[in-house]
Design a protein around this motif. Structure first.
Motif: not given
Ligand SMILES: C[S@@+](CC[C@H](N)C(=O)[O-])C[C@H]1O[C@@H](n2cnc3c(N)ncnc32)[C@H](O)[C@@H]1O
Length: 257
Positions: A215-244
């Motif tokens: 899902e992260a890869r599919e969204r990145a493709q739509a947003m960035l117009g580029a295919e991100i790497t498997e490692a980048e997609a996994e890092a996006l999906a595993a991202r811990e919640p953080r405070p803003l």
């Protein structure tokens, strides 16, 4: 240009060219909030950091909740308010909001954008995480002010919500990731419009927006117009919640205590 026109023009360019636009444009279909509605409809975890500040403003009052979404604030505020009018243009958001609202006797859902909604004045006009999607912020703010008998309150992020896409944007698009209007933009616009609002900052945890690396890869493709790497997609999906950091910005109408 006047200070108001300057800040209004900056606001419009952030909305129209900002990251929100990129995200929303990536949501194909007529309802640009449909994907967000799915996510919001799955529910929110943990204590809400904003709600305790809103309850005293709404207690015993009539409320307009502009851009109510799935009812994250409409529903708890209806427990203490006399009436809540939930303005919500997105059918996907309303599919969650309406059945929940029907279980209360004091919520009315208005299915329209704020500018077109048929509304009577209310004590509190509330707008949480909505105005950063609106190109003509001064008109939106003026309408909120005109409809509020007592208090106008906006919640908006202070920190940029790049959701892990900041570095990816720079890598694949070659420039800095665009951001949405944030607290400094709203506060300066309000000052230029003649308001001197109070502000309370609070923190909210964000993260876990993708159910899988696919899902992260599919969204990145739509947003960035580029295919991100498997490692980048996994890092996006595993991202811990953080405070803003976010801000509640509010002012009382003249003549109210
Ligand atoms: C990020 S959601 C926030 C929902 C809710 N206020 C919350 O905090 O959970 C933004 C909402 O604003 C609504 N919205 C966007 N533009 C709007 C407008 N012009 N008038 C009213 N609502 C709007 C969207 O349909 C969406 O439900």
């Amino acid at each position: 240009m006047s200070p108001e026109a300057d800040w209004a023009a900056r606001w419009r360019s952030l909305v129209e060219g900002g990251r929100g636009a990129a995200f929303l444009a990536a949501d194909a279909g007529g309802d640009r909030f449909a994907r967000m509605a799915d996510r919001f409809g799955r529910g929110f975890t943990g204590e809400d950091p904003l709600l305790p500040m809103l309850l005293p403003l709404a207690r015993g009052r009539t409320v307009i909740d502009v851009g109510a979404g799935v009812g994250r604030y409409t529903l708890p505020l209806a427990e203490v308010a006399r009436e809540v009018v939930a303005v919500e243009p997105s059918p996907a958001m309303r599919a969650h909001l309406e059945p929940a609202a029907a279980r209360h006797g004091n919520i009315r859902v208005v299915p329209a954008p704020f500018a077109q909604a048929d509304l009577q004045p209310a004590d509190l006009v509330l707008c949480v995480h909505v105005v950063h999607f609106v190109p003509d912020a001064p008109a939106f703010i003026r309408r909120a002010g005109d409809l509020a008998r007592e208090t106008v309150a906006f919640a908006i992020r202070h920190d940029a919500m790049l959701g892990g896409f900041g570095d990816l944007w720079t890598k694949y698009r070659g420039d800095a990731a665009p951001t949405q209007p944030r607290f400094p933009d709203l506060y300066n616009l309000l000052l230029a419009m003649g308001h001197t609002p109070d502000v309370s900052f609070y923190h909210r945890r964000y993260g876990g927006r993708f159910a899988s690396a696919a899902e992260a890869r599919e969204r990145a493709q739509a947003m960035l117009g580029a295919e991100i790497t498997e490692a980048e997609a996994e890092a996006l999906a595993a991202r811990e919640p953080r405070p803003l950091r976010e801000a509640l910005v509010w002012w009382r109408k003249a003549g109210t205590a």
